[in-house]
Design an enzyme around this catalytic site. Structure first.
Site, PDB file in Angstrom:
ATOM      1  N   THR A 160       0.942  -1.221   0.048  1.00 31.89           N
ATOM      2  CA  THR A 160       0.250  -0.057   0.070  1.00 31.89           C
ATOM      3  C   THR A 160       0.783   1.132   0.010  1.00 31.89           C
ATOM      4  O   THR A 160       1.977   1.104   0.593  1.00 31.89           O
ATOM      5  CB  THR A 160      -1.153  -0.031   1.309  1.00 31.89           C
ATOM      6  OG1 THR A 160      -1.466   1.361   1.538  1.00 31.89           O
ATOM      7  CG2 THR A 160      -0.068  -0.487   2.428  1.00 31.89           C
ATOM      8  N   CYS A 185      -2.027   5.108  -5.103  1.00 32.56           N
ATOM      9  CA  CYS A 185      -2.713   4.467  -4.268  1.00 32.56           C
ATOM     10  C   CYS A 185      -2.957   2.855  -4.927  1.00 32.56           C
ATOM     11  O   CYS A 185      -3.267   2.966  -6.184  1.00 32.56           O
ATOM     12  CB  CYS A 185      -4.209   5.055  -4.031  1.00 32.56           C
ATOM     13  SG  CYS A 185      -5.215   3.804  -3.006  1.00 32.56           S
TER      14      CYS A 185
END
Length: 239
Positions: free
Chosen positions: A83, A197
């Site tokens: 992430t 992202c």
């Protein structure tokens, strides 16, 4: 082949992409029945998301570093945080493990520099776009200028990520809004766009963007394979 440790589940949709991309890349490079050696810890993202929006980053760092240590103890040779946003706590993790952490911003910067770009737009969570742990690293360590959308657009991107993409909801109207934001960044001088992202590549593909895109999930996964196969001996390569 080295063993890859992954802190995942943030969200599981993007972690699924990591697992697929890493194994496909290993297969492509080595052939035959080869696949990656992976140790994965997958978090309950509801707990992570709650602490993120509370601003409880110290607590998040404690949680992630505990699992990072367990992955090292289990035999991981290096570590990925699957992430972008949670790289905010990467320094806390690095202090408590003896194996390397492959930072997603460094891998992305290498890809940007290979294309000769020096000024890029960044799309991600509000945490990633607004705080220094990502933009600052690109600027200070890699001399890459980063443009971010205005505040109302940042809020919109954040909302789409958490209310749609993390749940696997791909909405054409949201895609068009992202494209408009990318066009604005292009007008302001961006040469490429970081999909900062790991859920955004589920919505925005290269064909959707008027600028080259840097898919951080794919870049990070390929860099992990590079590290896993570096100085490997005794692996049979199938032709």
């Amino acid at each position: 082949m080295k063993t890859i440790g992954i802190l995942g589940g943030m969200s599981w949709k993007s972690t699924l992409e990591y697992y697929r991309l890493i194994n496909e890349e290993i297969k492509s490079r080595l052939g035959g029945f080869h696949s990656a050696k992976i140790l994965l810890y997958s978090f309950d993202f509801s707990e992570i998301e709650h602490l993120q929006h509370q601003g409880s980053w110290q607590k998040l760092g404690e949680i992630l570093k505990d699992k990072a240590q367990k992955l090292e103890q289990a035999g991981a040779d290096f570590l990925l945080i699957a992430t972008n946003t949670m790289h905010k706590v990467a320094p806390m993790i690095e202090k408590t493990i003896s194996i390397p952490l492959l930072h997603i911003a460094d891998a992305t910067a290498d890809a940007i520099k290979k294309q000769g770009h020096q000024r890029v737009g960044l799309l991600g969570t509000e945490f990633t776009m607004e705080e220094d742990f990502y933009c600052g690293r690109l600027k200070k360590k890699h001399q890459i200028d980063v443009l971010i959308p205005p505040k109302e657009k940042r809020r919109l991107i954040h909302k789409i990520i958490f209310h749609e993409l993390i749940g696997g909801n791909i909405n054409e109207e949201s895609r068009q809004k992202f494209i408009e934001i990318i066009e604005d960044l292009k007008a302001n001088g961006a040469q490429g766009i970081i999909l900062g992202c790991t859920e955004i590549p589920l919505l925005i593909k290269p064909e959707h963007s008027p600028l080259p895109v840097y898919d951080t999930t794919a870049i990070h996964a390929r860099s992990a394979v590079d590290m896993a196969l570096a100085q490997t001996s005794g692996v049979t390569k199938w032709n």
